[in-house]
Design a protein around this motif. Structure first.
Motif, PDB file in Angstrom:
ATOM      1  N   VAL A  50       0.934  -0.964   0.046  1.00 32.71           N
ATOM      2  CA  VAL A  50       0.017  -0.021  -0.014  1.00 32.71           C
ATOM      3  C   VAL A  50       0.891   1.289  -0.041  1.00 32.71           C
ATOM      4  O   VAL A  50       1.819   1.202   0.723  1.00 32.71           O
ATOM      5  CB  VAL A  50      -0.996   0.107   1.206  1.00 32.71           C
ATOM      6  N   VAL A  51       0.583   2.209  -1.042  1.00 39.17           N
ATOM      7  CA  VAL A  51       1.416   3.243  -1.132  1.00 39.17           C
ATOM      8  C   VAL A  51       0.570   4.472  -0.791  1.00 39.17           C
ATOM      9  O   VAL A  51      -0.651   4.567  -1.340  1.00 39.17           O
ATOM     10  CB  VAL A  51       2.060   3.521  -2.540  1.00 39.17           C
ATOM     11  N   ARG A  52       0.795   5.274   0.320  1.00 38.83           N
ATOM     12  CA  ARG A  52       0.157   6.461   0.622  1.00 38.83           C
ATOM     13  C   ARG A  52       1.193   7.885   0.411  1.00 38.83           C
ATOM     14  O   ARG A  52       2.268   7.917   0.526  1.00 38.83           O
ATOM     15  CB  ARG A  52      -0.164   6.589   1.912  1.00 38.83           C
ATOM     16  N   ARG A  53       0.429   8.887   0.033  1.00 44.28           N
ATOM     17  CA  ARG A  53       1.005  10.362  -0.393  1.00 44.28           C
ATOM     18  C   ARG A  53       0.029  11.309  -0.117  1.00 44.28           C
ATOM     19  O   ARG A  53      -1.161  11.030  -0.368  1.00 44.28           O
ATOM     20  CB  ARG A  53       1.692  10.219  -1.752  1.00 44.28           C
ATOM     21  N   PRO A  54       0.286  12.391  -0.215  1.00 44.37           N
ATOM     22  CA  PRO A  54      -0.547  13.580   0.218  1.00 44.37           C
ATOM     23  C   PRO A  54      -1.408  13.677  -1.122  1.00 44.37           C
ATOM     24  O   PRO A  54      -1.076  13.414  -2.073  1.00 44.37           O
ATOM     25  CB  PRO A  54       0.125  14.842   0.360  1.00 44.37           C
ATOM     26  N   PRO A  55      -2.469  14.354  -1.108  1.00 42.06           N
ATOM     27  CA  PRO A  55      -3.205  15.033  -2.095  1.00 42.06           C
ATOM     28  C   PRO A  55      -2.520  15.717  -3.015  1.00 42.06           C
ATOM     29  O   PRO A  55      -1.496  16.374  -2.564  1.00 42.06           O
ATOM     30  CB  PRO A  55      -4.400  15.687  -1.616  1.00 42.06           C
ATOM     31  N   VAL A  56      -2.806  15.823  -4.372  1.00 45.86           N
ATOM     32  CA  VAL A  56      -2.039  16.668  -5.443  1.00 45.86           C
ATOM     33  C   VAL A  56      -2.248  18.043  -5.407  1.00 45.86           C
ATOM     34  O   VAL A  56      -1.585  18.847  -5.899  1.00 45.86           O
ATOM     35  CB  VAL A  56      -2.366  16.152  -6.691  1.00 45.86           C
ATOM     36  N   ALA A  57      -3.557  18.320  -4.438  1.00 46.06           N
ATOM     37  CA  ALA A  57      -3.907  19.852  -4.472  1.00 46.06           C
ATOM     38  C   ALA A  57      -4.421  20.047  -2.897  1.00 46.06           C
ATOM     39  O   ALA A  57      -4.928  19.101  -2.455  1.00 46.06           O
ATOM     40  CB  ALA A  57      -4.836  20.205  -5.466  1.00 46.06           C
ATOM     41  N   GLY A  58      -4.366  21.302  -2.634  1.00 44.68           N
ATOM     42  CA  GLY A  58      -5.085  21.789  -1.387  1.00 44.68           C
ATOM     43  C   GLY A  58      -4.236  21.058  -0.013  1.00 44.68           C
ATOM     44  O   GLY A  58      -5.014  20.483   0.906  1.00 44.68           O
ATOM     45  N   LEU A  59      -2.985  20.949  -0.192  1.00 43.14           N
ATOM     46  CA  LEU A  59      -2.271  20.525   0.868  1.00 43.14           C
ATOM     47  C   LEU A  59      -2.432  21.270   2.070  1.00 43.14           C
ATOM     48  O   LEU A  59      -2.357  22.494   2.193  1.00 43.14           O
ATOM     49  CB  LEU A  59      -0.820  20.205   0.498  1.00 43.14           C
ATOM     50  N   THR A  60      -2.839  20.388   2.966  1.00 41.43           N
ATOM     51  CA  THR A  60      -2.445  21.074   4.511  1.00 41.43           C
ATOM     52  C   THR A  60      -1.632  19.945   5.181  1.00 41.43           C
ATOM     53  O   THR A  60      -1.921  18.919   5.719  1.00 41.43           O
ATOM     54  CB  THR A  60      -4.032  20.755   5.413  1.00 41.43           C
ATOM     55  N   PRO A  61      -0.449  20.622   5.352  1.00 41.13           N
ATOM     56  CA  PRO A  61       0.766  19.703   5.757  1.00 41.13           C
ATOM     57  C   PRO A  61       0.483  18.855   7.016  1.00 41.13           C
ATOM     58  O   PRO A  61       0.811  17.654   7.376  1.00 41.13           O
ATOM     59  CB  PRO A  61       2.022  20.563   5.953  1.00 41.13           C
ATOM     60  N   SER A  62      -0.257  19.528   8.040  1.00 36.66           N
ATOM     61  CA  SER A  62      -0.376  19.077   9.237  1.00 36.66           C
ATOM     62  C   SER A  62      -1.373  17.732   9.195  1.00 36.66           C
ATOM     63  O   SER A  62      -1.373  16.763  10.053  1.00 36.66           O
ATOM     64  CB  SER A  62      -0.984  19.916  10.508  1.00 36.66           C
ATOM     65  N   ALA A  63      -2.316  17.877   8.203  1.00 40.69           N
ATOM     66  CA  ALA A  63      -3.273  16.831   8.031  1.00 40.69           C
ATOM     67  C   ALA A  63      -2.724  15.789   7.155  1.00 40.69           C
ATOM     68  O   ALA A  63      -3.514  14.847   7.135  1.00 40.69           O
ATOM     69  CB  ALA A  63      -4.663  17.529   7.809  1.00 40.69           C
ATOM     70  N   HIS A  64      -1.626  15.751   6.354  1.00 42.91           N
ATOM     71  CA  HIS A  64      -1.118  14.997   5.472  1.00 42.91           C
ATOM     72  C   HIS A  64       0.237  14.581   5.783  1.00 42.91           C
ATOM     73  O   HIS A  64       1.110  14.706   5.002  1.00 42.91           O
ATOM     74  CB  HIS A  64      -1.445  15.613   3.962  1.00 42.91           C
ATOM     75  N   ASP A  65       0.578  14.320   7.202  1.00 41.95           N
ATOM     76  CA  ASP A  65       1.908  14.482   7.579  1.00 41.95           C
ATOM     77  C   ASP A  65       2.314  12.761   7.445  1.00 41.95           C
ATOM     78  O   ASP A  65       2.273  12.005   8.395  1.00 41.95           O
ATOM     79  CB  ASP A  65       1.954  14.614   9.131  1.00 41.95           C
ATOM     80  N   MET A  66       2.887  12.554   6.073  1.00 39.85           N
ATOM     81  CA  MET A  66       3.590  11.399   5.904  1.00 39.85           C
ATOM     82  C   MET A  66       4.658  10.845   7.125  1.00 39.85           C
ATOM     83  O   MET A  66       4.681   9.933   7.255  1.00 39.85           O
ATOM     84  CB  MET A  66       3.842  11.105   4.616  1.00 39.85           C
ATOM     85  N   ALA A  67       5.474  11.787   7.396  1.00 34.36           N
ATOM     86  CA  ALA A  67       6.610  11.336   8.241  1.00 34.36           C
ATOM     87  C   ALA A  67       5.894  11.044   9.747  1.00 34.36           C
ATOM     88  O   ALA A  67       6.499   9.913  10.169  1.00 34.36           O
ATOM     89  CB  ALA A  67       7.651  12.500   8.591  1.00 34.36           C
ATOM     90  N   ARG A  68       5.016  11.462   9.904  1.00 30.28           N
ATOM     91  CA  ARG A  68       4.299  11.163  11.269  1.00 30.28           C
ATOM     92  C   ARG A  68       3.846   9.810  11.096  1.00 30.28           C
ATOM     93  O   ARG A  68       3.934   9.037  12.073  1.00 30.28           O
ATOM     94  CB  ARG A  68       3.262  12.357  11.610  1.00 30.28           C
ATOM     95  N   GLU A  69       3.025   9.573  10.027  1.00 25.54           N
ATOM     96  CA  GLU A  69       2.407   8.468   9.882  1.00 25.54           C
ATOM     97  C   GLU A  69       3.348   7.212   9.935  1.00 25.54           C
ATOM     98  O   GLU A  69       3.055   5.897  10.534  1.00 25.54           O
ATOM     99  CB  GLU A  69       1.637   8.464   8.687  1.00 25.54           C
ATOM    100  N   PHE A  70       4.591   7.460   9.077  1.00 22.96           N
ATOM    101  CA  PHE A  70       5.227   6.304   8.979  1.00 22.96           C
ATOM    102  C   PHE A  70       6.070   6.143  10.432  1.00 22.96           C
ATOM    103  O   PHE A  70       6.481   4.890  10.620  1.00 22.96           O
ATOM    104  CB  PHE A  70       6.526   6.531   7.995  1.00 22.96           C
ATOM    105  N   THR A  71       6.579   7.020  10.996  1.00 25.68           N
ATOM    106  CA  THR A  71       7.237   7.126  12.277  1.00 25.68           C
ATOM    107  C   THR A  71       6.413   6.079  13.211  1.00 25.68           C
ATOM    108  O   THR A  71       6.953   5.320  13.875  1.00 25.68           O
ATOM    109  CB  THR A  71       7.500   8.651  12.924  1.00 25.68           C
ATOM    110  N   VAL A  72       5.151   6.703  13.469  1.00 26.56           N
ATOM    111  CA  VAL A  72       4.603   6.019  14.669  1.00 26.56           C
ATOM    112  C   VAL A  72       4.092   4.628  14.273  1.00 26.56           C
ATOM    113  O   VAL A  72       4.040   3.568  14.824  1.00 26.56           O
ATOM    114  CB  VAL A  72       3.260   6.665  14.903  1.00 26.56           C
ATOM    115  N   THR A  73       3.878   4.231  13.008  1.00 25.49           N
ATOM    116  CA  THR A  73       3.616   2.980  12.414  1.00 25.49           C
ATOM    117  C   THR A  73       4.662   1.846  12.385  1.00 25.49           C
ATOM    118  O   THR A  73       4.627   0.773  12.978  1.00 25.49           O
ATOM    119  CB  THR A  73       3.073   2.757  10.962  1.00 25.49           C
TER     120      THR A  73
END
Length: 340
Positions: A50-73
């Motif tokens: 499964v590959v996840r990335r932020p949306p291509v538009a309308g980015l809200t960094p705090s709501a699409h924090d991939m580093a946070r997601e990967f770190t805790v997982t």
């Protein structure tokens, strides 16, 4: 196949460069998009990821924090909390132009709406709710330092910052004036508990952010969508889970959510189940319910704010703010009960 936000050749190169063997042609499909992170399945002849990335538009960094997601997982891999096995993380966004996480695919059942819920018996619904509460209690029991998350957030002052954060967010997204917002904010600021516990919090915990076992829905195979996770007060997680049960949350989501179904346990029953599973005291519970209502009211307003400014989210998003006055009123009622 045109997949916005995805470059299959670049993904394959990233996997190989990360030491992940790719056997045969890589096949990629979009499985979730919209306002949330874009989620794809990528499969070769042997494995599925499964590959996840932020949306291509309308980015809200705090709501699409991939580093946070990967770190805790990654930190929770060998804990009592079920999560997908982590594979690789592109922090700099070299492959897709935005940060990207790759985890192993978890086969199971995702219960998003009431049509999905209809496939479960009443006994399975009850068992899944019990398991969800138990998983949340197990998450809150994890020692952050023991899994390398001792500096993952700032638990001291967390609740007070949440009150101020959502008040500031209201000022950015409001589409009209609502007197109850200022009243509830002031009341919350006065009622912040003097002490609070600290744990890993998920930040968005409900049934559709988990993968249930296909044969046994009373077993969670993985908790997903960790981009709002941090170290904070565990009762904020519990209260949000309970307030998500409100039928008016359907307006925010734009659909009939499984979690708002009257087949699920009541919010009070969920809270008491959590208290029993965790051994935690639900002190200042009215405050936490009020804060959760405040947050969801602001979120609903924000969805409509973006829709009215051309986000393309559709008519349902334009109606999301209809829930805001209801959430604010519910928050005030919860605080009034807290004072008695």
């Amino acid at each position: 196949m045109n997949l916005p936000g995805m470059d299959i050749d670049a993904l394959e190169k990233f996997l190989r460069d990360s030491g992940v063997p790719v056997r045969g042609d890589l096949r990629v499909e979009l499985i979730s998009g919209g306002r949330s992170n874009l989620t794809f399945t990528a499969a070769d002849d042997v494995s599925t990821w499964v590959v996840r990335r932020p949306p291509v538009a309308g980015l809200t960094p705090s709501a699409h924090d991939m580093a946070r997601e990967f770190t805790v997982t990654d930190a929770l891999q060998d804990s009592a909390v079920p999560v997908a096995r982590t594979v690789a993380f592109d922090e700099r966004g070299t492959a897709l132009g935005a940060p990207m996480t790759v985890v192993e695919y978890v086969d199971g059942r995702v219960i998003r709406d009431q049509d999905d819920l209809a496939a479960l018996t009443d006994e399975q619904v009850a068992a899944s709710a019990t398991e969800l509460v138990d998983v949340l209690a197990r998450l809150h029991a994890v020692d952050p330092a023991a899994v390398g998350l001792g500096t993952f957030g700032r638990p001291a002052g967390f609740v007070e910052r949440q009150v101020n954060l959502w008040a500031s967010q209201w000022d950015r997204v409001k589409t009209r004036e609502l007197a109850d917002v200022a009243v509830l904010h002031a009341a919350l600021a006065e009622a912040v508990p003097s002490t609070s516990a600290a744990s890993i919090v998920h930040g968005d915990f409900r049934i559709d952010n988990t993968i249930l076992d296909a044969a046994d829905p009373g077993r969670v195979r993985a908790v997903v969508d960790w981009e709002m996770s941090t170290l904070g007060d565990p009762l904020t997680d519990v209260a949000l889970m309970c307030v998500y049960r409100s039928p008016i949350f359907d307006l925010v989501l734009g659909s009939s959510a499984a979690w708002t179904s009257d087949r699920m346990p009541t919010a009070d029953a969920l809270a008491q189940s959590y208290a029993a599973a965790s051994g935690r005291d639900l002190g200042d519970w009215g405050f936490y319910l009020a804060l959760a209502n405040f947050k969801l009211g602001v979120i609903g307003e924000g969805i409509t704010h973006r829709a009215l400014r051309g986000s393309g989210a559709g008519a349902a998003a334009e109606r999301a703010a209809e829930a805001t006055p209801e959430f604010m009123a519910a928050g005030l009622r919860a605080l009034e009960g807290h004072r008695k």
